[in-house]
Scaffold this motif. Structure first.
Motif, PDB file in Angstrom:
ATOM      1  N   ALA A   1      59.678  -0.873  46.654  1.00 29.18           N
ATOM      2  CA  ALA A   1      60.045  -1.298  48.003  1.00 29.18           C
ATOM      3  C   ALA A   1      60.548  -0.160  48.888  1.00 29.18           C
ATOM      4  CB  ALA A   1      61.127  -2.390  47.926  1.00 29.18           C
ATOM      5  N   HIS A   2      61.270   0.804  48.295  1.00 26.15           N
ATOM      6  CA  HIS A   2      61.945   1.821  49.103  1.00 26.15           C
ATOM      7  C   HIS A   2      61.408   3.236  48.930  1.00 26.15           C
ATOM      8  CE1 HIS A   2      65.038  -1.019  50.364  1.00 26.15           C
ATOM      9  NE2 HIS A   2      64.993  -1.482  49.130  1.00 26.15           N
ATOM     10  N   LYS A   3      60.711   3.482  47.836  1.00 25.41           N
ATOM     11  CA  LYS A   3      60.171   4.819  47.577  1.00 25.41           C
ATOM     12  C   LYS A   3      58.783   4.680  46.953  1.00 25.41           C
ATOM     13  CE  LYS A   3      64.425   7.370  47.255  1.00 25.41           C
ATOM     14  NZ  LYS A   3      64.172   8.507  48.114  1.00 25.41           N
ATOM     15  N   PRO A   4      57.866   4.031  47.674  1.00 21.27           N
ATOM     16  CA  PRO A   4      56.542   3.785  47.103  1.00 21.27           C
ATOM     17  C   PRO A   4      55.854   5.091  46.699  1.00 21.27           C
ATOM     18  CG  PRO A   4      56.562   3.301  49.467  1.00 21.27           C
ATOM     19  CD  PRO A   4      57.978   3.593  49.061  1.00 21.27           C
TER      20      PRO A   4
ATOM     21  N   LEU B   1      64.672  -1.844  38.707  1.00 26.21           N
ATOM     22  CA  LEU B   1      64.438  -0.431  39.014  1.00 26.21           C
ATOM     23  C   LEU B   1      63.038  -0.231  39.591  1.00 26.21           C
ATOM     24  CD1 LEU B   1      65.496   2.553  38.709  1.00 26.21           C
ATOM     25  CD2 LEU B   1      64.286   2.555  36.512  1.00 26.21           C
ATOM     26  N   VAL B   2      62.041  -0.801  38.939  1.00 26.00           N
ATOM     27  CA  VAL B   2      60.654  -0.669  39.401  1.00 26.00           C
ATOM     28  C   VAL B   2      60.494  -1.296  40.786  1.00 26.00           C
ATOM     29  CG1 VAL B   2      58.276  -1.401  38.941  1.00 26.00           C
ATOM     30  CG2 VAL B   2      59.690  -0.494  37.084  1.00 26.00           C
ATOM     31  N   GLU B   3      61.076  -2.471  40.985  1.00 29.60           N
ATOM     32  CA  GLU B   3      60.962  -3.155  42.277  1.00 29.60           C
ATOM     33  C   GLU B   3      61.645  -2.374  43.400  1.00 29.60           C
ATOM     34  OE1 GLU B   3      62.523  -7.056  41.509  1.00 29.60           O
ATOM     35  OE2 GLU B   3      60.668  -7.718  40.517  1.00 29.60           O
TER      36      GLU B   3
ATOM     37  N   GLY C   1      73.946  -4.786  48.051  1.00 28.03           N
ATOM     38  CA  GLY C   1      72.533  -5.024  48.340  1.00 28.03           C
ATOM     39  C   GLY C   1      71.756  -3.823  48.854  1.00 28.03           C
ATOM     40  N   THR C   2      72.434  -2.716  49.151  1.00 31.24           N
ATOM     41  CA  THR C   2      71.760  -1.516  49.650  1.00 31.24           C
ATOM     42  C   THR C   2      71.577  -0.526  48.502  1.00 31.24           C
ATOM     43  OG1 THR C   2      72.750  -1.779  51.831  1.00 31.24           O
ATOM     44  CG2 THR C   2      71.876   0.408  51.281  1.00 31.24           C
ATOM     45  N   PRO C   3      70.326  -0.121  48.208  1.00 27.73           N
ATOM     46  CA  PRO C   3      70.112   0.809  47.105  1.00 27.73           C
ATOM     47  C   PRO C   3      70.335   2.268  47.522  1.00 27.73           C
ATOM     48  CG  PRO C   3      68.001   0.131  47.994  1.00 27.73           C
ATOM     49  CD  PRO C   3      69.071  -0.622  48.757  1.00 27.73           C
ATOM     50  N   TYR C   4      70.907   3.022  46.601  1.00 24.98           N
ATOM     51  CA  TYR C   4      71.092   4.463  46.757  1.00 24.98           C
ATOM     52  C   TYR C   4      70.472   5.128  45.536  1.00 24.98           C
ATOM     53  CZ  TYR C   4      74.339   3.111  50.382  1.00 24.98           C
ATOM     54  OH  TYR C   4      74.886   2.565  51.516  1.00 24.98           O
ATOM     55  N   PHE C   5      69.576   6.050  45.789  1.00 28.90           N
ATOM     56  CA  PHE C   5      68.820   6.672  44.713  1.00 28.90           C
ATOM     57  C   PHE C   5      69.441   8.007  44.331  1.00 28.90           C
ATOM     58  CE2 PHE C   5      66.218   3.710  46.959  1.00 28.90           C
ATOM     59  CZ  PHE C   5      65.530   3.045  45.958  1.00 28.90           C
ATOM     60  N   GLY C   6      69.440   8.286  43.029  1.00 28.43           N
ATOM     61  CA  GLY C   6      70.039   9.527  42.547  1.00 28.43           C
ATOM     62  C   GLY C   6      71.541   9.492  42.781  1.00 28.43           C
TER      63      GLY C   6
ATOM     64  N   GLU D   1      56.649   6.922  44.188  1.00 32.40           N
ATOM     65  CA  GLU D   1      57.512   7.733  43.329  1.00 32.40           C
ATOM     66  C   GLU D   1      57.710   7.038  41.989  1.00 32.40           C
ATOM     67  OE1 GLU D   1      61.117   9.445  44.757  1.00 32.40           O
ATOM     68  OE2 GLU D   1      60.334   9.663  46.796  1.00 32.40           O
ATOM     69  N   HIS D   2      57.861   7.838  40.955  1.00 33.20           N
ATOM     70  CA  HIS D   2      58.104   7.309  39.610  1.00 33.20           C
ATOM     71  C   HIS D   2      59.546   6.812  39.518  1.00 33.20           C
ATOM     72  CE1 HIS D   2      57.635   6.914  35.310  1.00 33.20           C
ATOM     73  NE2 HIS D   2      58.784   7.538  35.156  1.00 33.20           N
ATOM     74  N   PRO D   3      59.754   5.567  39.097  1.00 29.50           N
ATOM     75  CA  PRO D   3      61.124   5.049  38.977  1.00 29.50           C
ATOM     76  C   PRO D   3      61.969   5.863  38.001  1.00 29.50           C
ATOM     77  CG  PRO D   3      59.530   3.266  38.836  1.00 29.50           C
ATOM     78  CD  PRO D   3      58.759   4.557  38.764  1.00 29.50           C
ATOM     79  N   ARG D   4      63.197   6.155  38.408  1.00 27.72           N
ATOM     80  CA  ARG D   4      64.100   6.924  37.557  1.00 27.72           C
ATOM     81  C   ARG D   4      65.543   6.544  37.897  1.00 27.72           C
ATOM     82  NH1 ARG D   4      61.772   9.656  41.404  1.00 27.72           N
ATOM     83  NH2 ARG D   4      62.966  10.852  42.901  1.00 27.72           N
ATOM     84  N   THR D   5      66.404   6.809  36.971  1.00 30.15           N
ATOM     85  CA  THR D   5      67.825   6.521  37.166  1.00 30.15           C
ATOM     86  C   THR D   5      68.536   7.793  37.587  1.00 30.15           C
ATOM     87  OG1 THR D   5      68.250   6.955  34.825  1.00 30.15           O
ATOM     88  CG2 THR D   5      67.848   4.654  35.459  1.00 30.15           C
TER      89      THR D   5
END
Length: 90
Positions: free
Chosen positions: A54-57, A48-50, A70-75, A59-63
């Motif tokens: 890498a993708h949202k420098p 999660l932190v990584e 292999g492609t991350p989607y946030f929220g 920002e505080h990591p959150r679920t």
């Protein structure tokens, strides 16, 4: 056209409403996912932190974070990605 089932990993935690929404979206799409609790799984917490670094420098990591092939989607953004994937496969 032949499609393959995507590999989906969802980084989640207890009492996360958005995490439940993502889980329901994945279920509605008829897909399976691996759910990893960032509070119980140190490797998931590190992932999660990584991903945020890498993708949202800055920002505080959150679920939730869903990683689809292999492609991350946030929220809850994975919902739209799953819909698009479904339309592309049709």
């Amino acid at each position: 056209m032949r499609t393959t089932t995507p590999e989906i990993i969802v980084l989640t935690q207890p009492n996360c409403g958005a995490c439940k929404f993502v889980e329901k979206s994945i279920d509605a799409a008829g897909l399976d996912a691996s759910y990893r609790d960032v509070r119980e799984d140190a490797d998931a917490a590190e992932m999660l932190v990584e991903l945020f670094a890498a993708h949202k420098p800055g920002e505080h990591p959150r679920t939730p974070v869903a990683v689809v092939d292999g492609t991350p989607y946030f929220g809850t953004a994975v919902r739209d990605a799953l819909r698009s994937r479904g339309r592309a496969a049709a």
